[in-house]
Enzyme design. Structure first.
Site, short mmCIF file in Angstrom:
data_model
loop_
_atom_site.label_atom_id
_atom_site.label_comp_id
_atom_site.label_asym_id
_atom_site.label_seq_id
_atom_site.Cartn_x
_atom_site.Cartn_y
_atom_site.Cartn_z
N SER A 163 1.15 -1.04 0.10
CA SER A 163 -0.18 -0.04 -0.26
C SER A 163 0.73 0.82 -0.08
O SER A 163 2.08 1.46 0.68
CB SER A 163 -1.52 0.45 1.29
OG SER A 163 -1.33 1.26 0.54
N TYR A 176 -1.97 -0.39 10.43
CA TYR A 176 -1.54 -0.36 9.25
C TYR A 176 -0.95 -0.13 8.40
O TYR A 176 -0.22 -1.26 8.17
CB TYR A 176 -3.33 0.31 8.80
CG TYR A 176 -3.13 -0.22 6.69
CD1 TYR A 176 -3.55 -1.05 6.66
CD2 TYR A 176 -2.57 0.84 6.29
CE1 TYR A 176 -3.58 -1.45 5.76
CE2 TYR A 176 -3.01 -0.08 4.66
CZ TYR A 176 -3.02 -0.71 4.57
OH TYR A 176 -3.79 -1.08 3.24
#
Length: 204
Positions: A163, A176
């Site tokens: 990501s 995250y």
């Protein structure tokens, strides 16, 4: 773990496409990036093993894959369970015969500050975003190394889906981002470990 029935004998697999004869295992394949990746691999000629929790969604995708003339195994599993993550690799190899490509796409996203975030969400992210990648990769590597050594292409592939958060941390995204930074570090270390033996490790 519920291996689906799934290679459809009625559709003869076409011989064209750069990945013809290859088998790709895609985790988190029931929607989003995983489903799109699976379809593109099928269009490039790969046969597939699809893994996710939602059997109905996997079966729908498998039906579409088979319309491309590719075979497709459906494996239902919650990859947060490390033992199931490892077993899905063996199920894929048993169903499909060998393994050329592993796409580690399964993951979880829960936002929140360190001060106020949900610890249960953190644990799920760490399990799926880091531990699952580690367990599936470790289980797949012997098969991938064999394919690289003995297969006609002379290579095999691990693709880990990361990501932007794996490169840029922001407030409210600490855990995250930490998991995706970990995926980047794991991918680079693994690349250095196996690339000379024909297994390419990519980070997407």
């Amino acid at each position: 773990m519920n291996p689906g029935n799934d290679r459809q004998a009625g559709n003869a697999a076409p011989s064209d496409g750069p990945l013809s004869g290859c088998v790709a295992l895609v985790t988190g394949a029931s929607s989003g990036i995983g489903a799109a990746t699976a379809m593109e691999l099928a269009r490039q000629g790969a046969d597939l093993a699809l893994v996710a929790r939602r059997t109905e969604r996997l079966e729908e995708l498998a039906a579409t894959v088979r319309k491309e003339g590719r075979s497709c195994a459906v494996l239902t599993a919650d990859l947060q369970d490390a033992a199931r993550a490892r077993q899905c690799v063996e199920d894929a190899v048993r169903e499909c015969g060998h393994l050329d490509v592993l796409v580690n796409n399964a993951g979880s996203l829960a936002t929140g500050t360190v001060e106020e975030g949900d610890p249960e969400g953190w644990e799920r992210m760490i399990d799926l975003n880091v531990r699952t990648v580690l367990h599936t990769s470790r289980q797949a590597l012997p098969h991938l190394l064999r394919t690289a050594s003995e297969g006609p292409r002379g290579v095999a592939d691990v693709v880990n889906i990361s990501s932007v958060a794996g490169r840029l941390a922001r407030p409210g995204n600490a855990v995250y981002a930490a998991t995706k930074h970990a995926v980047g570090a794991l991918s680079e270390s693994m690349r250095q470990e196996v690339t000379a033996r024909g297994v390419r490790v990519g980070l997407a």
